[in-house]
Design an enzyme around this catalytic site. Sequence first.
Site, PDB file in Angstrom:
ATOM      1  N   CYS A  86      -6.117 -11.960 -24.684  1.00  9.19           N
ATOM      2  CA  CYS A  86      -4.769 -11.839 -25.244  1.00  9.19           C
ATOM      3  C   CYS A  86      -3.717 -11.987 -24.152  1.00  9.19           C
ATOM      4  O   CYS A  86      -4.005 -11.954 -22.963  1.00  9.19           O
ATOM      5  CB  CYS A  86      -4.577 -10.460 -25.892  1.00  9.19           C
ATOM      6  SG  CYS A  86      -5.775 -10.030 -27.190  1.00  9.19           S
ATOM      7  N   ASP A 116      28.326 -21.562   1.359  1.00  8.78           N
ATOM      8  CA  ASP A 116      28.099 -20.168   1.752  1.00  8.78           C
ATOM      9  C   ASP A 116      27.046 -19.570   0.821  1.00  8.78           C
ATOM     10  O   ASP A 116      27.360 -18.923  -0.170  1.00  8.78           O
ATOM     11  CB  ASP A 116      29.411 -19.382   1.666  1.00  8.78           C
ATOM     12  CG  ASP A 116      29.229 -17.908   2.025  1.00  8.78           C
ATOM     13  OD1 ASP A 116      28.206 -17.585   2.666  1.00  8.78           O
ATOM     14  OD2 ASP A 116      30.090 -17.095   1.647  1.00  8.78           O
TER      15      ASP A 116
END
Length: 475
Positions: free
Chosen positions: A41, A451
């Site tokens: 699962c 930056d």
Amino acid sequence: MRDEDTREESGEDPRYEAVRSRDARFDGAFFFAVRTTGIYCRPSCPAVTPKRANVRFFATAAAAQGSGFRACRRCRPDAVPGSAEWNVRADVVGRAMRLIADGVVDREGVAGLAARLGYSARQVQRQLTAELGAGPVALARAQRAHTARVLVQTTELPITEIAFASGFASVRQFNDTIRAVYASTPSELRAAAARGSGRARRTATPDAGIPLRLAHRGPYRTGPVFDLLEREAVPGIEDMSGPPGARTYRRTLRLPYGTGIVAVDERPGTTRAGHGTHPGGWLDARLHLTDPRDLTTAAQRLRRLFDLDADPYAVDERLAADPRLAPLVAARPGLRSPGAADPEELALRALTGRAEAERLVRRYGKALDAPCGSLTHLFPESAVLAGAEPGGTLGALAAALADRAVRLDPGADRDDAQDALRAVPGLDARTIAEIRTRALGDPDVAPPGADVPDRWRPWRSYAVNHLRAAGEWEW
């Protein structure tokens, strides 16, 4: 992440805690199987949580299948988003997983996969098996089984045709695999889909195409992705229709066996934030393929374009810790970093811009055999452009792509590709950064001169998208 069944069970195990809390953040990151039922699962499966002593963990569905477990019919673990790890990792295992997802093993075999990676087939087998519990053949087999299930349950194609379209070498191999993985025959899968939950089954027709739900984990901010695709759309190969929040993006695809046209719908209401157990959602898509063998590859390329295998929880957690980005993340949880449906096309368009790309499509694009509305062409191949317009940076880049001096396929080494791009005369650093971000799907690219601090690693591409979406940087 390996199958660590032998690890000490007396201590706390975060994977078992994820299973016990049905935490969908980990769907696709690992799978668990239950010895007493023989079923595997996804972590968010709604079934009763098994005892820890009866649970085994696997890094991949293929490893669970190889150990004799079959897929759960409730949670459909084969339909989870792919592991975000393969987007981030640049090593041979990450590159191999991206190539396998693109269907390389089905088309070229393990030898072809190994050649693309620059390793021997034995080395690739050993590394994948050691880390993932399954080799390339088993991983490709699990993917074929999922493709086959989709075709069985959503189309009226004959079962025999589906077997070969999914990549199986024989009908017998196809039938045996479906029975092993789903504990059902193909006919039983089709009948169960027809019964559904009392609703009509969404079957494919020549006009409607193959319906897909492209799953993602966690919140997904669809608006900025569709905004970007709308700004970039090149007439003839792409179009966008509908109002914001309910748009449909369509484009043509060049695929290994033929061509395709895809339509993907924008889904509002998929932006919920928070960790909890929110299962994520999906984007609805329809594929029109000239050859159904291209289904796996087409779906995977859409996943890369829309960045559907990302882990928004990990991204948002890291970026929200920065004071500059925190308000932007809060405003746009689940913001993605879009990739490319065709990496070579993206590279050429990043260089030329939208207007010039439109000219190239009109002049050199290949006309579709069956146009669909405004979608009439494929973007021209690199070899065609290299021969038609050999001069300048466009010709140099097209030639480098055509002769594979620059490789941008899913298994390409990102650093090697960047070095090769730098060798293309006239290609500037900003374009190279865009190609690395979009065509190579690198989640950690900083535009030159920007930056973008190192503390945003390894998600600087996402940080840049937040700044652009907030209007602080230009697109």
